[in-house]
Design an enzyme around this catalytic site. Sequence first.
Site, PDB file in Angstrom:
ATOM      1  CG  ASP A 187      -2.187  -0.899   0.902  1.00 51.49           C
ATOM      2  OD1 ASP A 187      -2.222  -1.557  -0.153  1.00 51.49           O
ATOM      3  OD2 ASP A 187      -3.087  -0.948   1.756  1.00 51.49           O
ATOM      4  CG  HIS A 217      -8.554  -5.149   6.461  1.00 53.06           C
ATOM      5  ND1 HIS A 217      -9.387  -4.941   5.395  1.00 53.06           N
ATOM      6  CD2 HIS A 217      -7.891  -3.968   6.662  1.00 53.06           C
ATOM      7  CE1 HIS A 217      -9.239  -3.686   4.962  1.00 53.06           C
ATOM      8  NE2 HIS A 217      -8.348  -3.083   5.715  1.00 53.06           N
ATOM      9  CG  HIS A 248      -4.769   1.451   7.974  1.00 49.86           C
ATOM     10  ND1 HIS A 248      -5.684   2.185   7.250  1.00 49.86           N
ATOM     11  CD2 HIS A 248      -4.106   0.696   7.053  1.00 49.86           C
ATOM     12  CE1 HIS A 248      -5.579   1.886   5.969  1.00 49.86           C
ATOM     13  NE2 HIS A 248      -4.627   0.976   5.828  1.00 49.86           N
TER      14      HIS A 248
END
Length: 469
Positions: A197, A329, A358
């Site tokens: 990412d 997730h 995150h």
Amino acid sequence: MGLLGSSSSCSSLVAVVLVLNVVVVCNGGKTSTFVRKVEKGIDMPLDSDVFQIPPGYNAPQQVHITQGDHVGKAVIVSWVTMDEPGSSTVDYWSENSKEKKQAQGKIVTYKFSYYTSGFIHHTTIRKLKFNTKYYYEVGIGHTTRQFWFTTPPEVGPDVPYTFGLIGDLGQSFDSNMTLTHYELNPQKGKTVLFVGDLSYADNYTNHDNVRWDTWGRFVERSVAYQPWIWTAGNHELDFEPKIGETKPFKPYTHRYHVPYKASNSTAPFWYSIKRASAYIIVLASYSAYGKYTPQYKWLEAELPKVDRTETPWLIVLMHSPWYNSYNYHYMEGETMRVMFEPWFVKYKVDVVFAGHVHAYERSERVSNIAYNVVNGICTPVKDQSAPVYITIGDGGNLEGLATNMTEPQPAYSAYREASFGHAIFDIKNRTHAYYSWHRNQDGYAVEADALWFFNRHWNPVDDSSNGQS
């Protein structure tokens, strides 16, 4: 630092609870009590100084390097020119020599929806000497820019080396703080292991690829001087049929080249390199990995090649974590875990770094490979042949922190915290490595989480949080 401590403190807590006749679950690890100001993530505006276009006609920009072969004697140099193609020649010379050598590369371009890329240059410098500082110049014939890098020491079992760990970076104000903290960390990482990412350009209308350009200029201050080892994440997919974009990973594969062919990989999303005393395997969470797929067959053949007498430290990078106790997730890495975890235990992988979530989390050494339809055993257990799983998707992107954790904290989770930051993996020799995680809110030298790693091949003793307390 944590809500609950070691097993001894946990026992004391249970004793107190029994007296008070209160039911409490004794968790397996620590959830940080650190409290930060919760703010919305804000991307840096396009006129920020970190996105500044270098002056001069056809000046090279977005300069970045990565390892260019399997052992560290080659470097891939990449950059973009905007006015015209210009030259793909790289002039380079060692610190102790004035003799300039040249390497020739190639130019690629691509179109994405309404966007047309600049001229993307990729040039591989080969036959470099180990442990040597080199200067290099790009932009020959127009505006020349000069940078430098240092090659790694020769591969060997007791070669010390320091890696940085960054994931899910993006280009927000928090991203800038993460990169600054990494640059100023006194432990001085020499190579970044990047777990996926990159730009988050796909968060913008029509996957605005201008944000690929701004991200490349933003990180140039680091990646032009030390290699970043790339892992593809979900934000690199850029798959959007609504605007006619049906080829996954198009911007990423045009901009970021990796030496995948050197490890007999058939695609740039999974590959391996050796660097100093580490063998690093990069896996692809968003490419097929089922039985008999190219990635599966490659990994099956790759793991037996790792010689722990030459490269004692076996490190795996991927994007989607297998062990994750956040409600973001959750379980997304489960099918890949089922496919590959028995191999990780068999070959005694030391550590697995992932991103995607995150936040930050470090596991104990656990495995969940005992299950079959007869025994019904389907929960993770302590396993000293298993890797430590570390989620470091906390680079600071626009999407913000993952703050919602599963409760109670599972026993496999050793430490977790919803903060932005980076980590350092500092290999000392074949038996010991020192790991530390650094949150952005702290001073540059502060370690919010730290652990001595004992090598699974040469020193396979208990290095869990409780084992070292």
